[in-house]
Scaffold this active site. Structure first.
Site, short mmCIF file in Angstrom:
data_model
loop_
_atom_site.label_atom_id
_atom_site.label_comp_id
_atom_site.label_asym_id
_atom_site.label_seq_id
_atom_site.Cartn_x
_atom_site.Cartn_y
_atom_site.Cartn_z
N ARG A 242 0.82 -1.23 0.00
CA ARG A 242 0.00 0.00 0.00
C ARG A 242 0.85 1.27 0.00
O ARG A 242 0.46 2.27 0.59
CB ARG A 242 -0.94 0.05 1.20
CG ARG A 242 -2.05 -0.96 1.19
CD ARG A 242 -3.25 -0.44 0.42
NE ARG A 242 -4.19 -1.53 0.19
CZ ARG A 242 -5.23 -1.77 0.98
NH1 ARG A 242 -5.49 -0.99 1.99
NH2 ARG A 242 -6.03 -2.77 0.72
N ARG B 234 -3.61 6.36 1.11
CA ARG B 234 -4.20 7.54 1.77
C ARG B 234 -3.31 8.26 2.76
O ARG B 234 -3.63 9.36 3.18
CB ARG B 234 -5.50 7.13 2.45
CG ARG B 234 -6.64 6.92 1.48
CD ARG B 234 -7.78 6.21 2.13
NE ARG B 234 -7.36 4.86 2.51
CZ ARG B 234 -8.13 3.99 3.14
NH1 ARG B 234 -9.35 4.33 3.52
NH2 ARG B 234 -7.67 2.79 3.43
N ARG C 48 -7.02 11.25 -5.87
CA ARG C 48 -8.26 10.48 -5.76
C ARG C 48 -9.47 11.41 -5.82
O ARG C 48 -10.48 11.08 -6.45
CB ARG C 48 -8.30 9.67 -4.47
CG ARG C 48 -9.44 8.66 -4.49
CD ARG C 48 -9.62 7.97 -3.17
NE ARG C 48 -9.88 8.92 -2.11
CZ ARG C 48 -10.14 8.59 -0.85
NH1 ARG C 48 -10.16 7.33 -0.51
NH2 ARG C 48 -10.36 9.51 0.06
N ASP D 237 -6.44 -2.77 -7.58
CA ASP D 237 -6.99 -3.45 -6.43
C ASP D 237 -7.16 -4.92 -6.77
O ASP D 237 -7.29 -5.27 -7.94
CB ASP D 237 -8.34 -2.85 -6.02
CG ASP D 237 -8.69 -3.26 -4.61
OD1 ASP D 237 -8.16 -2.65 -3.67
OD2 ASP D 237 -9.45 -4.24 -4.44
N TYR E 102 -14.51 -12.36 -0.60
CA TYR E 102 -15.21 -11.10 -0.86
C TYR E 102 -16.44 -11.32 -1.73
O TYR E 102 -17.47 -10.67 -1.56
CB TYR E 102 -14.27 -10.09 -1.55
CG TYR E 102 -13.27 -9.48 -0.59
CD1 TYR E 102 -13.63 -8.40 0.22
CD2 TYR E 102 -11.99 -9.99 -0.47
CE1 TYR E 102 -12.73 -7.85 1.11
CE2 TYR E 102 -11.07 -9.44 0.41
CZ TYR E 102 -11.45 -8.37 1.21
OH TYR E 102 -10.57 -7.83 2.10
#
Ligand code: CP3
Length: 367
Positions: free
Chosen positions: A40, A44, A53, A90, A167
């Site tokens: 990552r 963020r 973003r 992703d 998921y």
């Protein structure tokens, strides 16, 4: 120049990589200092990521624009001396391409509009082709390679079939994976059908990334560690093994190393090593010295600092880097990383402390 053979041309291309520490360490060759990257690393915690973003509108639009995905991939490399770039995308792009409808709601994790609950849901899932159904990812890979201009290698990635299946069945993230586990125990053959469809998609996806320019690939098995040992071997590891056996081994005249990362998989290292990947990722719950003792003669190791250490002070961060380097010891086959992704609240200055400490302190472990 006209007498250059194809082989010389290809070898010439591999020399163009200015910093190949990552590829050397993954294949257990000598390096001057231990290479480092961070799961990552584009994310963020960086204000420039948050700005891009918001320009994109939302996370999926960011992933679907090759130009913006390329921009955020390069952002951490402008600030820090990382030895690799990782494709910005992703793991859930595959189920999205299969028609599940991925979306992200502000402040929540990923969600799917459609979920997988029955045999007929699984049977209806279409086979996908990365080149046509995930062309935005493949185009991002080519663009990033061009923009990196040989500075550091580019890592491609995918989720493991089991992690993607959790998921798809839960319809998003989960605390207890109740639905996914109930599915596994009540419909094991249907679960195997789902996992083999996913394994085919992952193989094609990773090979398309390699052809487009990914120089190493990582399979994220984030939720393998929630399984019992027999179920991990049967429902997760066996599919990763199949994928590894079908990946393109060499491209542009150079080996394309594969990294398998099962979060909480420390108890299965010997079995993971039989998958014949080049490297195994460790989270912080396994000592890297014990990982090395157990599988270091057949695999490189990647990891394994607790990402929460980045919340502490520069001196604590340096001390922990020093401890992990000493714990691995002298010699080849270590790629420094966190044991899982960096979190959004980390102070970006602490990342420079981390990266610089790895390079400075590790020199003494390489001769
Ligand atoms: O490592 C990198 O820098 C490359 C980019 C990358 C992302 N996701 C970007 C992302 C990678 C390799 C992933 C993998 C991924 N995605 C995994 C496996 C790795 C892991 O962390 O275990 C998983 C399980 C996912 C699914 C996913 N995507 C979740 C659970 C979330 C929400 C997480 C959160 O912290 O809110 C995402 C969204 C996501 N993927 C973000 C980023 C930077 C945050 C989204 C945002 O900007 O709002």
């Amino acid at each position: 120049m006209f007498s250059t053979t194809y082989n010389e041309f290809v070898q010439g291309m591999s020399i163009v990589l200015k910093n190949d520490r990552l590829l050397r360490a993954l294949t257990r060759q000598n390096v001057d200092v231990t290479p480092v990257w961070m799961m990552r690393q584009a994310g963020r915690y960086l204000p420039e990521y948050r700005a891009t973003r918001s320009r994109a509108g939302d996370f999926m639009s960011l992933c679907q624009s090759p130009e913006l995905a390329c921009e955020v991939t390069l952002q951490p490399l402008r600030r820090y001396a990382f030895d690799a770039a990782i494709l910005f995308s992703d793991i859930l792009t595959i189920p999205d391409a299969m028609g599940l409808g991925l979306f992200f709601e502000a402040g929540e994790g990923p969600r799917f509009r459609k979920v997988i609950r029955t045999r007929s849901d699984v049977e209806k899932l279409p086979a996908i082709s990365a080149k046509s159904d995930l062309s935005y990812v493949i185009d991002a890979v080519s663009l990033i390679r061009r923009e990196l201009d040989g500075s550091v290698p580019l890592i491609g990635f995918s989720g493991s079939p089991w992690t993607l299946a959790t998921y798809m069945i839960e319809g998003g993230g989960s605390k207890d994976f109740r639905q996914a586990k109930a599915f596994l125990y009540t419909e094991p053959e249907v679960m195997h059908l789902l996992l083999s469809k996913l394994a085919d998609a992952v193989t094609d996806y990773l090979n398309a990334q390699i052809v487009a320019g990914a120089q190493a690939v990582q399979i994220f098995d984030t939720w393998g560690g929630i399984l019992s040992t027999p179920n991990y071997l049967d429902f997760s590891l066996s599919y990763m093994k199949k994928i590894v056996s079908k990946l393109i081994k060499e491209h542009e005249g150079r080996a394309v190393p594969v990294i398998l990362f099962t979060k909480n998989g420390g108890q299965w290292l010997e079995q993971i090593a039989t998958a014949e990947a080049d490297a195994v990722g460790l989270d912080w719950t396994t000592e890297i010295s014990s990982g090395r003792e157990r599988i270091g003669s057949v695999c490189a190791l990647q990891g394994n600092m607790d990402p929460s250490i980045l919340y502490s002070s520069p001196s604590v961060i340096r001390r922990e880097v020093e401890r992990i380097l000493a714990n691995f010891g002298k010699g080849n086959g270590h790629v420094f990383n966190l044991g899982h992704g960096i979190t959004p609240e980390v102070n970006p200055d602490h990342v420079s402390v981390f990266v610089d400490a790895v390079h400075e302190i590790s020199a003494q472990y390489h001769t």
